[in-house]
Motif scaffolding. Structure first.
Motif, PDB file in Angstrom:
ATOM      1  N   UNK A 102       0.840  -1.134  -0.031  1.00  0.00           N
ATOM      2  CA  UNK A 102       0.081  -0.043  -0.166  1.00  0.00           C
ATOM      3  C   UNK A 102       0.812   1.338  -0.124  1.00  0.00           C
ATOM      4  N   UNK A 103       1.944   1.274  -0.579  1.00  0.00           N
ATOM      5  CA  UNK A 103       2.989   2.182  -0.425  1.00  0.00           C
ATOM      6  C   UNK A 103       3.951   2.424   0.796  1.00  0.00           C
ATOM      7  N   UNK A 104       4.291   3.772   1.144  1.00  0.00           N
ATOM      8  CA  UNK A 104       5.606   3.575   2.167  1.00  0.00           C
ATOM      9  C   UNK A 104       4.841   3.341   3.519  1.00  0.00           C
ATOM     10  N   UNK A 105       5.752   2.957   4.531  1.00  0.00           N
ATOM     11  CA  UNK A 105       5.177   2.384   5.741  1.00  0.00           C
ATOM     12  C   UNK A 105       4.764   3.438   6.562  1.00  0.00           C
ATOM     13  N   UNK A 106       3.785   3.466   7.316  1.00  0.00           N
ATOM     14  CA  UNK A 106       3.078   4.631   8.195  1.00  0.00           C
ATOM     15  C   UNK A 106       3.808   4.671   9.402  1.00  0.00           C
ATOM     16  N   UNK A 107       4.308   5.712   9.806  1.00  0.00           N
ATOM     17  CA  UNK A 107       4.997   6.124  11.110  1.00  0.00           C
ATOM     18  C   UNK A 107       3.873   5.781  12.298  1.00  0.00           C
ATOM     19  N   UNK A 164      11.778   5.422   4.059  1.00  0.00           N
ATOM     20  CA  UNK A 164      10.270   5.018   3.599  1.00  0.00           C
ATOM     21  C   UNK A 164       9.274   4.972   4.685  1.00  0.00           C
ATOM     22  N   UNK A 165       9.380   5.610   5.752  1.00  0.00           N
ATOM     23  CA  UNK A 165       8.515   5.731   6.615  1.00  0.00           C
ATOM     24  C   UNK A 165       7.592   7.298   6.411  1.00  0.00           C
ATOM     25  N   UNK A 166       6.195   7.243   6.600  1.00  0.00           N
ATOM     26  CA  UNK A 166       5.448   8.488   6.277  1.00  0.00           C
ATOM     27  C   UNK A 166       4.846   8.982   7.499  1.00  0.00           C
ATOM     28  N   UNK A 167       4.301  10.214   7.673  1.00  0.00           N
ATOM     29  CA  UNK A 167       3.554  10.714   8.467  1.00  0.00           C
ATOM     30  C   UNK A 167       2.743  11.996   7.898  1.00  0.00           C
ATOM     31  N   UNK A 168       1.915  12.546   8.663  1.00  0.00           N
ATOM     32  CA  UNK A 168       1.210  13.624   8.106  1.00  0.00           C
ATOM     33  C   UNK A 168       0.992  14.804   8.976  1.00  0.00           C
ATOM     34  N   UNK A 169       0.822  15.995   8.454  1.00  0.00           N
ATOM     35  CA  UNK A 169       0.457  17.280   9.369  1.00  0.00           C
ATOM     36  C   UNK A 169      -0.452  18.337   8.508  1.00  0.00           C
ATOM     37  N   UNK A 170      -1.578  18.220   8.907  1.00  0.00           N
ATOM     38  CA  UNK A 170      -2.702  18.910   8.212  1.00  0.00           C
ATOM     39  C   UNK A 170      -2.432  20.548   8.584  1.00  0.00           C
ATOM     40  N   UNK A 171      -2.987  21.327   7.784  1.00  0.00           N
ATOM     41  CA  UNK A 171      -2.861  22.777   7.739  1.00  0.00           C
ATOM     42  C   UNK A 171      -3.775  23.470   7.058  1.00  0.00           C
ATOM     43  N   UNK A 172      -4.138  24.864   7.195  1.00  0.00           N
ATOM     44  CA  UNK A 172      -5.119  25.558   6.662  1.00  0.00           C
ATOM     45  C   UNK A 172      -4.543  26.965   6.159  1.00  0.00           C
ATOM     46  N   UNK A 173      -4.736  27.190   4.853  1.00  0.00           N
ATOM     47  CA  UNK A 173      -4.419  28.388   4.186  1.00  0.00           C
ATOM     48  C   UNK A 173      -5.937  29.272   4.232  1.00  0.00           C
ATOM     49  N   UNK A 174      -5.893  30.418   4.587  1.00  0.00           N
ATOM     50  CA  UNK A 174      -6.861  30.928   4.670  1.00  0.00           C
ATOM     51  C   UNK A 174      -6.915  32.638   4.380  1.00  0.00           C
ATOM     52  N   UNK A 175      -7.667  33.376   3.973  1.00  0.00           N
ATOM     53  CA  UNK A 175      -7.671  34.878   3.868  1.00  0.00           C
ATOM     54  C   UNK A 175      -8.964  35.525   3.993  1.00  0.00           C
ATOM     55  N   UNK A 176      -9.146  36.625   4.044  1.00  0.00           N
ATOM     56  CA  UNK A 176     -10.300  37.232   4.495  1.00  0.00           C
ATOM     57  C   UNK A 176     -11.142  38.026   3.539  1.00  0.00           C
ATOM     58  N   UNK A 177     -10.984  37.430   2.305  1.00  0.00           N
ATOM     59  CA  UNK A 177     -11.907  37.803   1.140  1.00  0.00           C
ATOM     60  C   UNK A 177     -13.106  37.250   1.282  1.00  0.00           C
TER      61      UNK A 177
END
Length: 503
Positions: free
Chosen positions: A75-80, A184-197
């Motif tokens: 299934x791809x890289x190993x999950x950390x 080949x180990x993998x992890x994730x970090x979510x983040x948000x890009x926002x503006x005031x429009x």
């Protein structure tokens, strides 16, 4: 006994892993339910694909993740994970605007080079995400052990690993940084890009609730959330022994993706597929006063959004009074009242506190301080749903059900799942000009007692619409492979079109 306990917590850490969601096309993952473990010590998923989706051929709209080392299942890289901490990270900033910088703090064990691929969540021709940029090869180090005080775990002392300067031309949205080590180990970090429009709809990502459930490090020793902690023998403890304060300065448990994050991503893919004008913010933006509701026709709360500060609720109620519609696509919303405070170094809103029923002071359920959530949502939390049940259509002649093909009493299979809301006759309702219940769905709770779920819509005197789905499974029905329901897609489009005043 010792090995049994190791299996208990290790199974939890590994069950949270995601091998390679960005190679699977439409990102069809969801971790667990509202609790992490069943009696056996295993994760108990309530609404998840039993097998990874097959990898489709390229359909355009983004570059796929590069596989560096295959896991045993291919299934791809190993999950950390949180037991070995092969690679884990977090951002020390909240949502950022194009042109701003976002700081990543990452630990790598054993020390080696790693890279960061940044993806934006969206429809992208069905791929579910597109690669936006990649870092150069970076030098990874083993960061200091997390600090813990009174069950509060923090990694605020980790060194800066990478600073991403967000280009001014980047689209706003929900992003995921995919961290991959040389071996080949993998992890994730979510983040948000926002503006005031201004935009038609503002999507509010429930990062406060995500952090409340975060058990990092899920290692049988140090980790703690507002639900769980560990004793000295590695046994999982319940709410009475859990943390009362958790920190945003730490990675998310397991593969680094928050519990229930898939709900928000399901809605994003749906909204982008059908061309809705969408802005983005985090719940902490709502708390801190960075959201001006008058810039939007509607505020959308796409997933499990259980923990609310007084400031969040005040701004949301003001939005409704000023004519901005509210859309709640999950259940158990606005249940616990929380406080946000600065970190030890003074950075605002890095600590989340919810005392629940522990210690002196007032209770912190909104309904127990005489401000039931029904006064905003029109319905409120009723309880857990141990296995999926059909949603039973009610008032099928209403415009929300128009062109869905749904008739009175029709079942929408498996749409009442996870947790459910209903109307409470003894709790006050908000002021309204129109009000309708659009579903009435019987189910049995974990004790076998007959209960029912309801879906609510009302129109405030200001003209704002307020919709509450009353179930965890509404967002997955919008764009999750294996769970899509065209009736729910059409009903949601009817609602969004009405709010956005599309002809």
């Amino acid at each position: 006994m010792g090995s049994e306990q190791i299996r208990r917590w290790e199974s939890g850490a590994l069950a949270h892993a995601v091998t390679d969601p960005f190679g699977q096309g439409p990102v069809p993952w969801l971790r667990g339910g509202e609790t992490y473990f069943g009696d056996s010590g295993q994760i108990v998923p309530w609404y998840v694909d039993p097998e990874p989706a097959p990898r489709p051929g390229g359909r355009g709209g983004g570059t796929r993740a590069t596989t560096t080392r295959s896991s045993p299942d291919g299934g791809g890289p190993n999950a950390a994970d949180d037991v070995h901490l092969q690679i884990k990270g977090f951002t020390s900033t909240g949502a950022v605007a194009p042109g701003d910088a976002i700081d990543f703090h990452i630990t790598v064990d054993p020390p080696q080079e790693f890279s960061v691929d940044v993806y934006r969540i969206g429809h992208y021709g069905g791929d579910g995400a597109a690669k936006i940029t990649s870092s150069p090869r970076l030098s990874g180090i083993v960061q200091p052990a997390p600090l813990a005080a009174d069950r509060t775990v923090s990694c605020h002392h980790w060194w800066l690993s990478w600073r991403l300067q967000v280009p001014t031309y980047w689209n706003i949205g929900a992003y995921v940084a995919v961290l991959t080590t040389a071996d080949g180990y993998r992890s994730h970090v979510p983040f948000t890009v926002r503006d005031n429009q201004p935009a038609d709809l503002l999507l509010l990502l429930p990062d406060i609730t995500w952090q409340a459930y975060n058990l990092y490090p899920e290692d049988g020793r140090a980790g703690a959330s507002l639900y769980h902690a560990w004793d000295k023998d590695g046994r999982l403890l319940g709410e009475a022994d859990a943390a009362t304060t958790v920190s945003f300065d730490r990675p998310y448990a397991g593969a680094g993706l928050p519990l229930h994050v898939g709900h928000a991503y399901d809605f994003i893919r749906f909204a982008e597929r059908y061309g809705y004008d969408l802005a983005y913010a985090d719940a902490r933006d709502l708390h801190a006063g960075r959201v001006d509701p008058t810039r939007y026709r509607g505020l959308v709360f796409p997933g499990h959004d259980e923990y609310w500060s007084a400031a969040m609720r005040r701004t949301t109620e003001l939005a409704r009074e000023q004519g901005t519609s509210l859309v709640f696509l999950s259940a158990n919303t606005m249940y616990w009242q929380v406080e946000l405070s600065p970190s030890a170094s003074g950075v605002p809103d890095r600590l989340l506190t919810c005392r629940k029923r522990k210690g002196p002071g007032k209770p912190v359920l909104w309904r127990e301080v005489d401000r039931p959530e029904q006064e905003v949502l029109g319905i409120q939390y009723a309880g857990r749903v141990p296995e999926p049940h059909p949603l039973i259509v009610r008032n099928a002649d209403h415009w929300l059900w128009e062109a869905t093909g749904a008739h009175e009493g029709d079942p929408v299979e498996d749409l009442v799942a996870g947790e459910a809301d209903r109307y409470f006759p003894r709790a006050p309702l908000p002021p309204y000009d129109e009000r309708v219940l659009l579903a009435h769905s019987p189910y049995r709770d974990p004790d076998g007692v007959p209960r029912h779920q309801e879906t609510s819509l009302y129109r405030s005197p200001s003209g704002a619409w307020v919709f509450a789905s009353g179930t965890f499974a509404w967002s997955p029905a919008l764009d999750r492979p294996g769970h899509v329901d065209p009736r729910i897609q059409r009903a949601t489009a009817n609602l969004m079109d009405r709010i956005c005043k599309r002809d």
